[in-house]
Write a protein that holds these residues in place. Sequence first.
Motif, PDB file in Angstrom:
ATOM      1  N   ILE A 178     -11.744  54.940  22.987  1.00 47.79           N
ATOM      2  CA  ILE A 178     -13.034  54.719  23.646  1.00 47.79           C
ATOM      3  C   ILE A 178     -12.834  53.889  24.914  1.00 47.79           C
ATOM      4  N   GLY A 179     -11.951  52.910  24.849  1.00 49.79           N
ATOM      5  CA  GLY A 179     -11.681  52.081  26.018  1.00 49.79           C
ATOM      6  C   GLY A 179     -11.050  52.845  27.170  1.00 49.79           C
ATOM      7  N   MET A 180     -10.377  53.968  26.873  1.00 53.50           N
ATOM      8  CA  MET A 180      -9.759  54.784  27.923  1.00 53.50           C
ATOM      9  C   MET A 180     -10.682  55.876  28.446  1.00 53.50           C
ATOM     10  N   ALA A 181     -11.751  56.181  27.720  1.00 55.73           N
ATOM     11  CA  ALA A 181     -12.588  57.339  28.029  1.00 55.73           C
ATOM     12  C   ALA A 181     -13.625  57.036  29.100  1.00 55.73           C
ATOM     13  N   GLU A 182     -13.937  58.049  29.890  1.00 58.93           N
ATOM     14  CA  GLU A 182     -15.087  57.962  30.796  1.00 58.93           C
ATOM     15  C   GLU A 182     -16.376  58.366  30.088  1.00 58.93           C
ATOM     16  N   ILE A 183     -16.271  59.290  29.129  1.00 61.95           N
ATOM     17  CA  ILE A 183     -17.439  59.795  28.406  1.00 61.95           C
ATOM     18  C   ILE A 183     -17.190  59.638  26.915  1.00 61.95           C
ATOM     19  N   VAL A 184     -18.169  59.087  26.213  1.00 65.20           N
ATOM     20  CA  VAL A 184     -18.106  58.945  24.766  1.00 65.20           C
ATOM     21  C   VAL A 184     -19.334  59.605  24.166  1.00 65.20           C
ATOM     22  N   LYS A 185     -19.138  60.413  23.136  1.00 66.35           N
ATOM     23  CA  LYS A 185     -20.258  60.982  22.406  1.00 66.35           C
ATOM     24  C   LYS A 185     -20.105  60.641  20.934  1.00 66.35           C
ATOM     25  N   LEU A 186     -21.209  60.234  20.322  1.00 69.79           N
ATOM     26  CA  LEU A 186     -21.245  59.897  18.904  1.00 69.79           C
ATOM     27  C   LEU A 186     -22.548  60.402  18.316  1.00 69.79           C
ATOM     28  N   SER A 187     -22.524  60.752  17.049  1.00 72.77           N
ATOM     29  CA  SER A 187     -23.792  60.913  16.343  1.00 72.77           C
ATOM     30  C   SER A 187     -24.308  59.523  16.008  1.00 72.77           C
ATOM     31  N   ASP A 188     -25.584  59.431  15.649  1.00 79.67           N
ATOM     32  CA  ASP A 188     -26.119  58.125  15.264  1.00 79.67           C
ATOM     33  C   ASP A 188     -25.395  57.585  14.033  1.00 79.67           C
ATOM     34  N   GLU A 189     -24.979  58.480  13.131  1.00 77.04           N
ATOM     35  CA  GLU A 189     -24.230  58.035  11.952  1.00 77.04           C
ATOM     36  C   GLU A 189     -22.852  57.508  12.338  1.00 77.04           C
ATOM     37  N   ASP A 190     -22.179  58.196  13.260  1.00 84.45           N
ATOM     38  CA  ASP A 190     -20.890  57.710  13.750  1.00 84.45           C
ATOM     39  C   ASP A 190     -21.031  56.339  14.394  1.00 84.45           C
ATOM     40  N   LEU A 191     -22.072  56.186  15.190  1.00 85.67           N
ATOM     41  CA  LEU A 191     -22.308  54.929  15.898  1.00 85.67           C
ATOM     42  C   LEU A 191     -22.490  53.782  14.915  1.00 85.67           C
ATOM     43  N   SER A 192     -23.259  54.016  13.873  1.00 83.20           N
ATOM     44  CA  SER A 192     -23.474  52.980  12.859  1.00 83.20           C
ATOM     45  C   SER A 192     -22.190  52.669  12.103  1.00 83.20           C
ATOM     46  N   TRP A 193     -21.398  53.696  11.806  1.00 85.91           N
ATOM     47  CA  TRP A 193     -20.141  53.475  11.084  1.00 85.91           C
ATOM     48  C   TRP A 193     -19.184  52.625  11.912  1.00 85.91           C
ATOM     49  N   LEU A 194     -19.147  52.883  13.213  1.00 88.24           N
ATOM     50  CA  LEU A 194     -18.233  52.141  14.079  1.00 88.24           C
ATOM     51  C   LEU A 194     -18.737  50.749  14.420  1.00 88.24           C
ATOM     52  N   GLU A 195     -20.039  50.651  14.742  1.00 83.53           N
ATOM     53  CA  GLU A 195     -20.568  49.422  15.332  1.00 83.53           C
ATOM     54  C   GLU A 195     -21.463  48.611  14.408  1.00 83.53           C
ATOM     55  N   GLY A 196     -21.819  49.163  13.258  1.00 82.35           N
ATOM     56  CA  GLY A 196     -22.704  48.443  12.350  1.00 82.35           C
ATOM     57  C   GLY A 196     -24.161  48.689  12.690  1.00 82.35           C
TER      58      GLY A 196
END
Length: 308
Positions: A178-196
């Motif tokens: 993610i730190g290397m990417a220009e574009i990031v896509k996540l589902s809302d479930e992915d976002l919660s799993w990664l970030e709380g």
Amino acid sequence: MILSCGEALIDMLPRQSTIGEPAFAPHAGGAVFNTAIALGRLGATSGFLSGISTDLFGEMLTAVLAGSKVDSSLCIRSARPTTLAFVRLVDGQASYAFYDENTAGRMICPDDLPALPDSVRALFFGGISLMVEPGGATYEALMTREAGSARVLMIDPNIRPGFIADEAAYRARIARMIGMAEIVKLSDEDLSWLEGPGEVASLAQGLLARGPKAVFVTEGATGAHGFTARHSAFVPAQKVTVADTVGAGDTFNAGVLAALDRAGVLSRDGLAALREADLVAALDLGVRAAAVTVSRAGANPPWAHEIA
């Protein structure tokens, strides 16, 4: 060319023979494979990089790529077998039995990676290919190598917690990518799993602070959000009769990339100065393309002429 880098496999879907015996039908699949297919069908110059077998299933995969105008010349061919995913349906819910040990897709190593031609302007990464070794480390190595170039990098982790053998190592890999990417896509479930827990907007801004220029978050039947440092936008999902949701997120990714490419902003400078109108257009094509995919069975992304 937009080069999709990740898994290709054969989904063995449950069927019944003409004499009533249980059977399985092979279908080409894989999240990153689906994105490459969708890009080709939407009219983008699409390429695919993966480990692909020379067996009969590998030939099936390359034939499907060619049929959707996807260049597979950068694929790493070997005599190792193709990954198979046998699907079992119970009350409409799918479970999978994966056969992935020592396969052509999983066993690629950094030394196998080809030099990329100048025609490659963007690379897309994601899917279960980032969860297994040595393939996961190889795709990360490719992204690390290309982070020093002018090419745009996009990631959609498409997280499947049940497939993750070492959660700490996987989380660290996704954070680096993610730190290397220009574009990031996540589902809302992915976002919660990664970030709380938290609001989509605040969590997305946290990701932007780590380096990406644009973050897209899908919320299933609700719609999709887009965020940059200066703009935010939301496009509601289209109302369709849903056959299944296989390939919906993969098709959304292709719609976003194709729209940015059409607008002439699929570059590092273009993304850094992304206008709100371009953000909305990317969300809109992603949502409309995904709506067609969910309206028919399996991962069957639309061609450009099918988009309303």
